[in-house]
Scaffold this motif. Structure first.
Motif, PDB file in Angstrom:
ATOM      1  N   HIS A  12       0.663  -1.165  -0.101  1.00 52.79           N
ATOM      2  CA  HIS A  12      -0.083  -0.047   0.087  1.00 52.79           C
ATOM      3  C   HIS A  12       0.841   1.323  -0.114  1.00 52.79           C
ATOM      4  N   ALA A  13       2.168   1.193  -0.294  1.00 57.44           N
ATOM      5  CA  ALA A  13       3.069   2.262  -0.100  1.00 57.44           C
ATOM      6  C   ALA A  13       2.611   3.050  -1.670  1.00 57.44           C
ATOM      7  N   ASP A  14       2.578   4.513  -1.630  1.00 58.50           N
ATOM      8  CA  ASP A  14       2.145   5.166  -3.050  1.00 58.50           C
ATOM      9  C   ASP A  14       3.582   4.718  -3.755  1.00 58.50           C
ATOM     10  N   ILE A  16       5.283   6.536  -6.994  1.00 55.91           N
ATOM     11  CA  ILE A  16       5.553   7.903  -7.585  1.00 55.91           C
ATOM     12  C   ILE A  16       6.504   7.930  -8.757  1.00 55.91           C
ATOM     13  N   LYS A  22       1.729  10.247  -9.328  1.00 52.17           N
ATOM     14  CA  LYS A  22       1.288   8.990  -8.641  1.00 52.17           C
ATOM     15  C   LYS A  22       1.079   7.845  -9.647  1.00 52.17           C
ATOM     16  N   GLU A  25      -0.137   2.029  -6.355  1.00 54.18           N
ATOM     17  CA  GLU A  25       0.087   1.498  -4.946  1.00 54.18           C
ATOM     18  C   GLU A  25       0.702   0.245  -5.052  1.00 54.18           C
ATOM     19  N   LEU A  37       1.637  -4.056  -8.605  1.00 54.22           N
ATOM     20  CA  LEU A  37       1.072  -2.938  -8.211  1.00 54.22           C
ATOM     21  C   LEU A  37      -0.444  -3.364  -7.760  1.00 54.22           C
ATOM     22  N   HIS A  40      -4.935  -1.385 -11.258  1.00 51.24           N
ATOM     23  CA  HIS A  40      -5.448   0.005 -12.011  1.00 51.24           C
ATOM     24  C   HIS A  40      -6.676   0.351 -12.530  1.00 51.24           C
ATOM     25  N   ASN A  59       6.339   6.082   3.158  1.00 50.25           N
ATOM     26  CA  ASN A  59       5.323   5.205   2.687  1.00 50.25           C
ATOM     27  C   ASN A  59       5.413   5.467   1.286  1.00 50.25           C
ATOM     28  N   LYS A  60       6.304   5.912   0.580  1.00 50.31           N
ATOM     29  CA  LYS A  60       6.726   6.364  -0.802  1.00 50.31           C
ATOM     30  C   LYS A  60       7.719   5.637  -1.547  1.00 50.31           C
ATOM     31  N   SER A  67       6.089   9.226 -15.301  1.00 50.04           N
ATOM     32  CA  SER A  67       4.743   8.502 -15.464  1.00 50.04           C
ATOM     33  C   SER A  67       4.518   7.694 -16.971  1.00 50.04           C
TER      34      SER A  67
END
Length: 77
Positions: A12-14, A16, A22, A25, A37, A40, A59-60, A67
């Motif tokens: 559940h970490a974002d 980026i 973003k 997760e 992940l 989506h 948590n990132k 992206s």
């Protein structure tokens, strides 16, 4: 080059992209070299290589790819 401790990657970490967007997760680590992940917007999981991780903070997960590059090259799982 900084070594990434894959054990620091938590569910559940974002995630980026390098541009600040973003892209998802973390669902979980798949093996020792891929991050799966959460589903989506297209209803599918995607895999990205751990080698794309540039930094892990709180948590990132910050990637070294922007992206567009992430979305163009991630693997649908």
């Amino acid at each position: 080059m900084t070594t990434i401790n894959v054990e620091s990657i938590k569910s559940h970490a974002d995630v980026i992209a390098s541009c600040g967007t973003k892209v998802g997760e973390v669902d979980h680590l798949q093996g020792s070299d891929q991050i799966k992940l959460t589903k989506h917007g297209d209803g599918h999981h995607h895999l990205i290589p751990v080698s794309w991780v540039g930094e892990i903070t709180d948590n990132k997960i910050v990637l070294t790819k922007d992206s567009q590059e992430v979305k163009d090259t991630w693997i649908q799982a």
